[in-house]
Scaffold this motif. Structure first.
Motif, short mmCIF file in Angstrom:
data_model
loop_
_atom_site.label_atom_id
_atom_site.label_comp_id
_atom_site.label_asym_id
_atom_site.label_seq_id
_atom_site.Cartn_x
_atom_site.Cartn_y
_atom_site.Cartn_z
N LEU A 170 0.86 -1.18 0.00
CA LEU A 170 0.00 0.00 0.00
C LEU A 170 0.90 1.23 0.00
N GLY A 171 0.70 2.07 -1.01
CA GLY A 171 1.70 3.09 -1.28
C GLY A 171 2.69 2.53 -2.28
N GLY A 172 2.17 1.72 -3.21
CA GLY A 172 3.02 1.00 -4.15
C GLY A 172 3.75 1.89 -5.12
N PHE B 75 8.51 6.10 -3.26
CA PHE B 75 9.88 6.19 -3.79
C PHE B 75 10.76 5.04 -3.33
N ARG B 76 10.49 4.46 -2.16
CA ARG B 76 11.37 3.42 -1.64
C ARG B 76 10.94 2.01 -2.06
N VAL B 77 9.85 1.89 -2.78
CA VAL B 77 9.39 0.56 -3.20
C VAL B 77 10.45 -0.20 -4.00
N PRO B 78 11.23 0.44 -4.89
CA PRO B 78 12.26 -0.32 -5.59
C PRO B 78 13.29 -0.98 -4.67
N LEU B 79 13.51 -0.42 -3.49
CA LEU B 79 14.43 -1.05 -2.55
C LEU B 79 13.86 -2.39 -2.08
N VAL B 80 12.57 -2.43 -1.81
CA VAL B 80 11.93 -3.68 -1.40
C VAL B 80 11.98 -4.70 -2.53
N HIS B 81 11.67 -4.26 -3.73
CA HIS B 81 11.70 -5.15 -4.88
C HIS B 81 13.11 -5.69 -5.11
N ARG B 82 14.10 -4.85 -4.98
CA ARG B 82 15.48 -5.28 -5.15
C ARG B 82 15.85 -6.35 -4.13
N ALA B 83 15.42 -6.15 -2.88
CA ALA B 83 15.69 -7.15 -1.85
C ALA B 83 14.98 -8.46 -2.14
N LEU B 84 13.75 -8.40 -2.64
CA LEU B 84 13.01 -9.62 -2.97
C LEU B 84 13.65 -10.36 -4.14
N GLU C 132 4.65 -13.11 -5.48
CA GLU C 132 3.84 -12.13 -6.20
C GLU C 132 3.79 -10.84 -5.40
N VAL C 133 3.99 -9.72 -6.09
CA VAL C 133 3.89 -8.40 -5.48
C VAL C 133 2.75 -7.63 -6.15
N VAL C 134 1.88 -7.08 -5.34
CA VAL C 134 0.77 -6.26 -5.84
C VAL C 134 1.01 -4.83 -5.37
N LEU C 135 1.03 -3.90 -6.32
CA LEU C 135 1.25 -2.50 -6.00
C LEU C 135 -0.07 -1.75 -6.02
N PHE C 136 -0.40 -1.10 -4.91
CA PHE C 136 -1.61 -0.28 -4.85
C PHE C 136 -1.23 1.14 -4.48
N ASP C 137 -1.74 2.09 -5.23
CA ASP C 137 -1.49 3.50 -4.93
C ASP C 137 -2.65 4.31 -5.50
N THR C 138 -2.90 5.46 -4.91
CA THR C 138 -3.97 6.32 -5.39
C THR C 138 -3.50 7.29 -6.47
N ASP C 139 -2.19 7.27 -6.77
CA ASP C 139 -1.62 8.18 -7.77
C ASP C 139 -1.13 7.38 -8.96
N PRO C 140 -1.86 7.41 -10.10
CA PRO C 140 -1.48 6.59 -11.26
C PRO C 140 -0.09 6.92 -11.81
N GLU C 141 0.29 8.20 -11.82
CA GLU C 141 1.60 8.55 -12.37
C GLU C 141 2.73 7.94 -11.54
N ARG C 142 2.56 7.94 -10.23
CA ARG C 142 3.58 7.35 -9.37
C ARG C 142 3.70 5.85 -9.65
N LEU C 143 2.57 5.20 -9.83
CA LEU C 143 2.60 3.76 -10.13
C LEU C 143 3.32 3.48 -11.45
N VAL C 144 3.03 4.28 -12.46
CA VAL C 144 3.69 4.09 -13.76
C VAL C 144 5.20 4.24 -13.62
N ALA C 145 5.64 5.27 -12.90
CA ALA C 145 7.07 5.52 -12.75
C ALA C 145 7.76 4.41 -11.98
N VAL C 146 7.17 4.00 -10.86
CA VAL C 146 7.80 2.97 -10.04
C VAL C 146 7.77 1.63 -10.76
N ARG C 147 6.68 1.33 -11.46
CA ARG C 147 6.63 0.08 -12.22
C ARG C 147 7.74 0.05 -13.28
N ALA C 148 8.04 1.19 -13.87
CA ALA C 148 9.13 1.25 -14.85
C ALA C 148 10.48 0.95 -14.19
#
Length: 460
Positions: free
Chosen positions: A6-8, A11-20, A33-49
């Protein structure tokens, strides 16, 4: 197992993904499996990239990882059937953090997001959201474990624990970072050292460095060169650490040198600088905009921004202490995401681990009641996190912990009852607010800055 963040788009989500990804190379990775949830679509697009680039790099070196990532735009979809929930939300975004700092500074007090007036404001608007999340988890994924990194971490963990009991564990990277630096100062392997650490989140003390049946903290306090070789020793000064007989968490700089910390940020602003919140807001705005538009460059953009963020962490406090430089090891990441991974492995795979986390007290610190969330060493396994026995707090430590916990409890009561009187008491009784009149100014200022607080606090 499924991990929902939550809060997918954080900014620090890539650190968690890197550790996984790194953990997936070993036997029995707990998360597939990782599910990313966020209320800001642009942030999700950037972090998913960013995560896609990390996955590409992993695939090129190690082959396809047994870890999938998907985005959920609906909270019910994100939570239903998940095994672990990682809560890292920021109610109000970075713009809210800027207001938390600015309103406090205009009233002449510190406004750091987890400490003092800023932390109270942040807590007042975050607790209602965190409680609703806890109720949703209880309803949609009753067997899931919640790992909370939402700040103020201790306060939010306690709010969620009133719904989820011991199935929520709060984490922070400050204690493990302090322990690592103190161990290295004596030439010790941090993995072999047991830390005697106790307090609240961002309000704790390292009271022992136990290795081979011996406490090496007295050796550290007696060694001037070793004591001033790491960040906390330089922040607080050797004389004060010897007077305490302990090494404080870095955030205690706001308490022990409040005047100097306030003067440092005031000087920064007078010289045309920005508050920490303004700095991060600018950094992250640029990162998210560019990463969403240039996904191929997303990871490089993120890494550059992350490095700058780490280099400027607590910059005003370090300036107040004479220009303390951060340790290189602290600039590379590897803090809270490792704690999060250790908690996940412990509860998911029943791999017992000794970790410093935020949990209900249950007698660990006799100065607080059983339900108060504290930050202490715990044994974490499939049954949860159980506080280990620690030495009692000194009278000084206990007094400060009780005062801050009392302010936290007023925040929780204010949200529960909608009482502005409770909110006023939270501000007025906090050790970093020196006047009831200033407390009233703070409450009025935050109500103006955050009009939605009027719904949380409708009663006098």
């Amino acid at each position: 197992m499924r991990l929902t963040i939550l809060g997918g788009g954080g900014f620090r989500v890539p650190l968690v993904h890197r550790a996984l990804l790194a953990d997936s190379l070993g036997p029995n990775p707990p998360v597939t499996e990782v599910v990313l949830f966020d209320t800001d679509p642009e942030r999700l697009v950037a972090v998913r990239a960013v995560l896609d680039r990390q996955r590409d790099a992993h695939r090129a070196e190690h082959g396809e990882p047994p870890l999938t990532v998907r985005v959920a735009t609906d909270l019910i979809d994100a939570l239903r059937g998940c095994d672990i929930v990682f809560s890292a939300i920021r109610v109000g975004g970075t713009a809210g953090r800027v207001l938390d700092e600015r309103v406090a500074l205009e009233c002449g007090v510190l406004g750091q997001e987890t400490v003092g007036a800023g932390g109270i404001s942040y807590g007042l608007r975050t607790v209602p959201v965190a409680v609703e999340i806890a109720r949703s988890v209880q309803r949609l994924a009753p067997d899931a474990w919640v790992i909370n990194f939402t700040n103020p971490a201790g306060l939010i963990t306690e709010a969620m624990s009133r719904v989820l009991g011991d199935r929520v564990v709060g984490i922070c990277d400050s204690p493990v970072g302090l322990g690592r630096r103190a161990a290295h100062a004596l030439g010790l392997d941090p993995a072999r050292v047991h830390l005697d650490y106790a307090g609240l989140n961002h309000l704790g003390w390292l009271r022992g460095l136990h290795v081979g049946g011996r406490d090496r903290l007295p050796d550290l306090l007696a060694d001037e060169a070793a004591l001033t070789s790491f960040e906390e020793g330089r922040l607080f000064g050797a004389a004060w650490l010897r007077a305490l007989g302990a090494v404080p968490n870095e955030y205690l700089h706001y308490y022990y040198l409040a005047r100097e910390a306030r003067e440092a940020i005031t000087r920064t602003l007078a010289e045309g600088g920005r508050t920490r919140g303004e700095q991060l807001a600018d950094q992250q705005r640029d990162f998210y905009r560019l990463a969403a538009r240039r996904p191929a460059d997303a990871h490089d953009l993120w890494e550059r921004t992350r490095r700058e963020r780490e280099e400027t962490y607590m910059a005003d406090n370090r300036r107040a202490a004479g220009g303390v430089e951060r340790d290189e090891a602290d600039l590379d990441g590897g803090g809270y995401e490792r704690v999060a991974l250790a908690v996940m492995r412990a509860v998911a795979l029943d791999e017992p681990a000794r970790l410093i986390v935020n949990v209900r007290n249950r007698g660990a610190l006799p100065d607080l009641d059983a339900d108060a969330v504290v930050e202490v060493p715990c044994l974490v396994d499939a049954s949860g996190a159980r506080p280990l026995a620690v030495d009692p707090l000194t009278p000084h430590q206990a007094a400060l912990v009780r005062a801050v916990k009392a302010a936290e409890r007023e925040v929780l009561d204010a949200v529960r009852t909608g009482s502005r009187a409770s909110a006023l008491r939270a501000f007025a009784t906090h050790p970093l607010v020196d006047s009831v009149a200033v407390a009233q100014q703070l409450l009025d200022g935050y109500l103006r800055a955050f009009p939605e607080l009027a719904k949380t606090l409708p009663h006098p």
